[in-house]
Design a protein around this motif. Structure first.
Motif, short mmCIF file in Angstrom:
data_model
loop_
_atom_site.label_atom_id
_atom_site.label_comp_id
_atom_site.label_asym_id
_atom_site.label_seq_id
_atom_site.Cartn_x
_atom_site.Cartn_y
_atom_site.Cartn_z
N TYR A 60 0.72 -1.30 -0.02
CA TYR A 60 -0.20 0.38 0.24
C TYR A 60 0.76 1.47 -0.37
CZ TYR A 60 -3.21 -3.73 1.60
OH TYR A 60 -4.12 -4.68 1.79
N TYR A 61 0.81 2.34 -0.90
CA TYR A 61 1.70 3.17 -0.85
C TYR A 61 0.96 4.20 -1.45
CZ TYR A 61 1.77 1.52 -5.93
OH TYR A 61 1.85 0.76 -7.18
N PRO A 62 2.06 5.56 -1.75
CA PRO A 62 1.41 6.41 -2.29
C PRO A 62 0.96 6.54 -4.14
CG PRO A 62 2.71 7.07 -0.44
CD PRO A 62 3.18 5.39 -0.98
N ARG A 63 0.01 6.65 -4.68
CA ARG A 63 -0.17 6.04 -6.05
C ARG A 63 0.58 7.51 -7.04
NH1 ARG A 63 -5.35 8.07 -7.82
NH2 ARG A 63 -4.37 10.11 -8.27
N ASP A 64 1.51 8.19 -6.43
CA ASP A 64 2.65 9.03 -7.76
C ASP A 64 3.61 9.11 -6.39
OD1 ASP A 64 0.24 9.56 -9.52
OD2 ASP A 64 -0.27 11.45 -7.83
N ILE A 65 4.77 7.70 -6.29
CA ILE A 65 5.58 8.27 -5.58
C ILE A 65 6.80 8.28 -6.65
CG2 ILE A 65 5.59 5.38 -6.24
CD1 ILE A 65 6.56 5.44 -2.98
N ALA A 66 7.00 7.58 -7.70
CA ALA A 66 7.26 8.14 -8.80
C ALA A 66 7.53 9.66 -9.46
CB ALA A 66 6.96 7.55 -10.24
N GLN A 67 7.29 10.31 -8.98
CA GLN A 67 7.14 11.59 -8.72
C GLN A 67 7.78 12.41 -7.54
OE1 GLN A 67 4.20 10.33 -10.76
NE2 GLN A 67 6.24 9.54 -12.08
#
Length: 282
Positions: A60-67
């Motif tokens: 479960y993680y922040p959806r826009d983690i790549a940015q």
């Protein structure tokens, strides 16, 4: 011109829908750069969330983690007996909305902590993989462990792992030894828990005289209050991890100092205890 018109329109839509505005979610406020939530630990955080169900671990993680421009702390999770991460989905997504990466073990038998440690290994691999959306976005120096019932015991077990900085066992089963835990502990009981009695949870707290330890007994809670809607468990657990893993100074006063807020909150807590090492933390 079109762009100048669209930006305020998008902001208005986000405000009306109540969706997290992840474009501004990395504005610095805490010691590690995460945005302030103004002390509203029980409300959803500023990050939209995503779920990745794997063979051994569900993330479960922040959806826009790549940015993201930040490295996100980790919480490893252990389930209660015969339970799976989906049972605790609301709590785990709540933590993810505050910026944490939650690695939940896909096992109904978490006591040994093996699958919980595997979650750390998985995220170490994702962090090092240039093809992963989590490449260089996982803060492997800030890891907490939590779990419910048997998984709470698992959180105590993995507390001896040098990679784990703090633990938060929720109504933990008895098959664990707190003596090897090396980081601060916030351990929770339910006032009306007839499966893991508060006295059993207090025994762990009493044994943890070598680490800063806090015991919290949630007023009116039974063994399954945390399941589904986590209710009174959401806010204090989030505040603990925000302070311990994000350096959120706004959360410090919930637990430490003469003005310890949970110590005075008799509407939420039927009992709160802090050991000598915890009371020494300003």
């Amino acid at each position: 011109m079109l762009r100048r018109l669209l930006v305020p329109l998008i902001a208005l839509v986000l405000a009306l829908t109540g969706l997290p505005n992840t474009a501004t979610a990395d504005t610095a406020a805490t010691g590690t750069g995460f945005p302030s939530v103004g002390g509203n630990w029980g409300a959803p955080g500023p990050y939209a969330t995503a779920v990745d169900v794997g063979a051994i671990t569900t993330l479960y993680y922040p959806r826009d983690i790549a940015q993201s421009q930040l490295r996100h702390p980790v919480i490893v999770w252990g389930n209660g007996t015969f339970a799976f991460p989906v049972v605790y989905r609301e709590l785990l997504l709540h933590w993810a909305s505050h910026g944490f990466i939650v690695a939940a073990a896909n096992t109904p038998q978490s006591n040994l902590g093996i699958s919980m440690r595997a979650g750390i290994d998985l995220l170490a691999g994702r962090n090092a993989d240039p093809n992963s959306i989590m490449y260089n976005r996982v803060d492997l120096d800030r890891i907490g462990a939590s779990g419910h019932s048997q998984g709470g015991a698992g959180a105590i077990v993995v507390g001896d792992d040098s990679r784990v900085d703090t633990i938060l066992p929720i109504q933990p089963g008895p098959l664990a030894n707190v003596d090897a835990v090396h980081g601060p502990m916030f351990i929770l009981a339910g006032q009306y828990d007839s499966i893991v009695w508060p006295s059993l949870v207090k025994a762990f707290y009493n044994d943890a005289d070598h680490i800063p330890a806090i015991y919290g007994e949630v007023r009116g809670a039974n063994h399954f209050t945390v399941v589904g809607d986590p209710g009174p468990f959401a806010a204090p657990t989030t505040a603990w991890f925000r302070f311990q893993l994000m350096g959120d100074e706004e959360a410090r006063g919930e637990f430490f100092g003469a003005g310890c807020r949970i110590c005075a909150d008799t509407s939420t807590w039927s009992s709160v205890r802090r050991n000598a090492l915890a009371t020494q933390i300003p």
